[in-house]
Write an enzyme that holds these catalytic residues in place. Structure first.
Site, PDB file in Angstrom:
ATOM      1  N   ASP A  30       0.869  -1.183   0.000  1.00 26.32           N
ATOM      2  CA  ASP A  30       0.000   0.000   0.000  1.00 26.32           C
ATOM      3  C   ASP A  30       0.903   1.230   0.000  1.00 26.32           C
ATOM      4  OD1 ASP A  30      -3.259   0.361   0.994  1.00 26.32           O
ATOM      5  OD2 ASP A  30      -1.956   2.124   0.965  1.00 26.32           O
ATOM      6  N   PHE A 149     -17.375 -10.484  -2.049  1.00 27.87           N
ATOM      7  CA  PHE A 149     -18.719 -10.244  -1.499  1.00 27.87           C
ATOM      8  C   PHE A 149     -18.711 -10.119   0.020  1.00 27.87           C
ATOM      9  CE2 PHE A 149     -19.048 -12.751  -5.418  1.00 27.87           C
ATOM     10  CZ  PHE A 149     -19.732 -11.849  -6.213  1.00 27.87           C
ATOM     11  N   LYS A 208     -21.143  -8.417  -9.294  1.00 25.88           N
ATOM     12  CA  LYS A 208     -20.849  -7.661  -8.074  1.00 25.88           C
ATOM     13  C   LYS A 208     -21.808  -6.477  -7.897  1.00 25.88           C
ATOM     14  CE  LYS A 208     -18.983  -5.820  -4.597  1.00 25.88           C
ATOM     15  NZ  LYS A 208     -18.842  -6.386  -3.290  1.00 25.88           N
ATOM     16  N   CYS A 264     -20.012   0.933   0.427  1.00 24.40           N
ATOM     17  CA  CYS A 264     -20.305   0.119  -0.761  1.00 24.40           C
ATOM     18  C   CYS A 264     -21.679   0.386  -1.365  1.00 24.40           C
ATOM     19  CB  CYS A 264     -20.178  -1.361  -0.411  1.00 24.40           C
ATOM     20  SG  CYS A 264     -18.550  -1.755   0.246  1.00 24.40           S
ATOM     21  N   LYS A 327     -23.191   0.398  10.537  1.00 25.37           N
ATOM     22  CA  LYS A 327     -23.858  -0.812  11.023  1.00 25.37           C
ATOM     23  C   LYS A 327     -23.074  -1.332  12.217  1.00 25.37           C
ATOM     24  CE  LYS A 327     -21.661  -4.385   8.213  1.00 25.37           C
ATOM     25  NZ  LYS A 327     -21.882  -5.458   7.275  1.00 25.37           N
TER      26      LYS A 327
HETATM   27  C1  UGA Z   1     -22.216  -4.874   1.438  1.00 23.90           C
HETATM   28  C2  UGA Z   1     -22.722  -6.223   0.914  1.00 23.90           C
HETATM   29  O1  UGA Z   1     -23.660  -6.774   1.846  1.00 23.90           O
HETATM   30  C3  UGA Z   1     -21.553  -7.196   0.730  1.00 23.90           C
HETATM   31  O2  UGA Z   1     -22.007  -8.424   0.190  1.00 23.90           O
HETATM   32  C4  UGA Z   1     -20.537  -6.551  -0.218  1.00 23.90           C
HETATM   33  O3  UGA Z   1     -19.402  -7.389  -0.414  1.00 23.90           O
HETATM   34  C5  UGA Z   1     -20.075  -5.236   0.363  1.00 23.90           C
HETATM   35  O4  UGA Z   1     -21.218  -4.368   0.542  1.00 23.90           O
HETATM   36  C6  UGA Z   1     -19.103  -4.629  -0.600  1.00 23.90           C
HETATM   37  O5  UGA Z   1     -19.496  -4.299  -1.728  1.00 23.90           O
HETATM   38  O6  UGA Z   1     -17.897  -4.583  -0.279  1.00 23.90           O
HETATM   39  P1  UGA Z   1     -21.475  -3.976   3.847  1.00 23.90           P
HETATM   40  O7  UGA Z   1     -21.260  -2.644   3.195  1.00 23.90           O
HETATM   41  O8  UGA Z   1     -20.458  -4.525   4.786  1.00 23.90           O
HETATM   42  O9  UGA Z   1     -21.657  -5.106   2.725  1.00 23.90           O
HETATM   43  O10 UGA Z   1     -22.846  -3.842   4.640  1.00 23.90           O
HETATM   44  P2  UGA Z   1     -24.272  -4.573   4.666  1.00 23.90           P
HETATM   45  O11 UGA Z   1     -24.280  -5.627   5.694  1.00 23.90           O
HETATM   46  O12 UGA Z   1     -24.706  -4.910   3.301  1.00 23.90           O
HETATM   47  O13 UGA Z   1     -25.168  -3.362   5.205  1.00 23.90           O
HETATM   48  C7  UGA Z   1     -25.278  -2.172   4.433  1.00 23.90           C
HETATM   49  C8  UGA Z   1     -26.210  -1.193   5.083  1.00 23.90           C
HETATM   50  O14 UGA Z   1     -27.545  -1.633   4.979  1.00 23.90           O
HETATM   51  C9  UGA Z   1     -25.978  -0.924   6.574  1.00 23.90           C
HETATM   52  O15 UGA Z   1     -26.048   0.473   6.788  1.00 23.90           O
HETATM   53  C10 UGA Z   1     -27.132  -1.632   7.247  1.00 23.90           C
HETATM   54  O16 UGA Z   1     -27.487  -1.034   8.467  1.00 23.90           O
HETATM   55  C11 UGA Z   1     -28.213  -1.476   6.214  1.00 23.90           C
HETATM   56  N1  UGA Z   1     -29.288  -2.494   6.295  1.00 23.90           N
HETATM   57  C12 UGA Z   1     -29.002  -3.803   6.118  1.00 23.90           C
HETATM   58  C13 UGA Z   1     -30.608  -2.095   6.540  1.00 23.90           C
HETATM   59  O17 UGA Z   1     -30.899  -0.894   6.691  1.00 23.90           O
HETATM   60  N2  UGA Z   1     -31.596  -3.040   6.601  1.00 23.90           N
HETATM   61  C14 UGA Z   1     -31.323  -4.359   6.428  1.00 23.90           C
HETATM   62  O18 UGA Z   1     -32.268  -5.164   6.476  1.00 23.90           O
HETATM   63  C15 UGA Z   1     -30.008  -4.753   6.177  1.00 23.90           C
END
Ligand code: UGA
Length: 437
Positions: A30, A149, A208, A264, A327
């Site tokens: 990096d 993912f 993706k 993301c 989250k």
């Molecule tokens: C997301 C995807 O879930 C992954 O599969 C992906 O690899 C990643 O982006 C990426 O592109 O690198 P992530 O950003 O870690 O993962 O978070 P999530 O768990 O997807 O949550 C995203 C947001 O949605 C959070 O703010 C969470 O609070 C919100 N959320 C999630 C809700 O408001 N309601 C739900 O039912 C679920």
């Protein structure tokens, strides 16, 4: 295998550590010297459950090292590009500066049997362009696209035991070489029957972004139902439970509240829209603009609810904000709905005291104007309203009777619909959820 990982941010640092843990010989590179210094001490530069442990054990085996020198990739055969693709300033499209720079830095060090593997989330068409650049440079190396993912908070588990693997490869012999090398990299996961999809570059890139677009759409769908339920007097959580029992729909990602954030989902749906427009297919994903709008509306709604519940103004009211990370199990505040709500309330003149088990340092850096308390009880003391915006387990478990003794007024607004309204009301609280009575 000898592996290099270019870019040691969220994706790269976890990937490097997990690959070493699986038995590969890994160097992570990096340009950020401070980050490399922390990683070289076998410490995670960000909060991620389990990462410190595997950094430590992999470093002890001697199979994991970090460097700021791109020349350190020279001994490796498989080179992962895991740099960021942020949203361009003032635009929806993704900024590919770091991806291009990583590839250019790598090119002089590639040998004829090498494989470059793109992991970053990119607009469809990028892999073909980079593959042409690799071919033009004449080393004989080939390129594959292998989207990631992983979810923050579960990054180690998701990397060691992914729920699927996707290889986007070129046609003919170069594609076969790429598949053979990736099969060696992922031998452990493949031996556990992990589903594998081998496809072309464009499909791999689209897998993706469409996965993230689908997840974002699912969340905004349930939030749109919450808006209607609010107007009609329904309960969106019961609705989600009921439709979630249909296996074709499924209950996961149907939690209504203040919506999605992070590094993301928001930027990926915007970049996807921009790319589709470039391809003349803007109308195909026009709904993603609505998904984005619904999502941003929920933050506003949360703020309006606090204002209403406090009698029309938050000015000089003490508002305790529980949660800042986008989250739970994360210290990431990129595009965090929780932090956004705190900032807006502060902007309206509320005396905000925000707390979070992991995300206070990152929040202070961005918004030093907010009030912060590291201890939940300190944060709650004297509150006129309590706003739960990140559903950390410790907030879900709060005892309403006990914390009722700390606050000035027993008023709670649940931006994640995770508290039991009946239990809180029985303890003398006024409870407001989002899209539920
Ligand atoms: C997301 C995807 O879930 C992954 O599969 C992906 O690899 C990643 O982006 C990426 O592109 O690198 P992530 O950003 O870690 O993962 O978070 P999530 O768990 O997807 O949550 C995203 C947001 O949605 C959070 O703010 C969470 O609070 C919100 N959320 C999630 C809700 O408001 N309601 C739900 O039912 C679920």
């Amino acid at each position: 295998m000898k592996i290099s990982v270019i870019g040691c941010g969220y994706l790269g640092a976890v990937h490097a550590a997990c690959m070493a843990q699986l038995g590969h010989d890994v160097v992570g590179v990096d340009v950020d010297a401070a980050k490399i210094e922390v990683l070289a001490r076998a410490e995670a530069p960000f909060f991620e459950p389990g990462l410190n442990e595997i950094l430590h054990s992999a470093t002890e085996t001697g199979r994991l090292r970090f460097s700021t020198d791109i020349g350190a990739v020279r001994d490796a055969q498989v080179h992962f590009i895991a740099v960021g693709t942020p949203q361009r300033r003032g635009e929806n499209a993704a900024d590919l500066t770091y991806v291009d720079a990583a590839l250019e830095g790598l090119l002089p060090h590639l040998g004829p049997d090498d494989l470059v593997v793109g992991k970053s989330t990119v607009p469809v068409g990028t892999a073909a362009r980079l593959a042409a650049r690799v071919a033009e440079a004449g080393s004989g190396a080939v390129l594959a696209w292998n989207p990631e993912f992983l979810r923050e908070g579960f990054a180690v588990k998701d990397t060691i035991s992914p729920d699927r693997l996707v290889y986007g490869v070129g046609a003919g012999e170069s594609g076969e070489r790429a598949v053979a090398l990736l099969d060696e990299v992922y031998a452990t996961a493949l031996s556990h029957e992990t589903p594998l999809i081998v496809t072309d570059y464009a499909t791999a890139e689209l897998v993706k972004v469409s996965a993230n677009a689908f997840l974002a759409t699912k969340i905004s769908f349930i939030n749109a139902m919450a808006e209607v339920a609010e107007a009609a007097g329904g309960d969106v959580t019961a609705l989600a439970d009921a439709i979630g029992h249909d296996a074709r729909i499924g209950r996961r990602f149907l939690n209504a509240g203040i919506g999605f954030g992070g590094g993301c989902l928001p930027k990926d749906i915007r970049a996807f829209t921009a790319r589709a427009e470039e391809l003349g297919r803007g109308e195909s994903v026009a709904f993603l603009k609505e998904v984005d709008k619904i999502n941003l509306r929920r933050r506003e709604r949360m703020v309006d609810m606090v204002v209403e519940a406090l009698g029309g103004t938050v000015y000089q009211k003490k508002v305790t904000v529980l949660g800042l990370a986008f989250k739970p199990e994360s210290d990431d505040v990129r595009d965090s709905p929780a932090l956004d709500v705190a900032v807006r309330l502060n902007g309206l003149g509320a005396h905000v005291v925000a707390t979070d088990p992991a995300a206070i340092p990152n929040s202070i850096r961005l918004h030093p104007q907010l009030g912060f308390a590291t201890d939940t009880r300190d944060a709650l003391r004297g509150a006129d309203a309590v706003v739960l915006v990140t559903e950390w387990p410790e907030y879900r478990r709060l005892d309403p009777a006990e914390v009722g003794g700390l606050v000035n007024d027993r008023l709670v607004l649940d931006g994640r619909n995770v508290l039991d309204p009946q239990v809180w009301r029985e303890a003398g609280w006024t409870y407001h959820g989002m899209g539920r009575p």
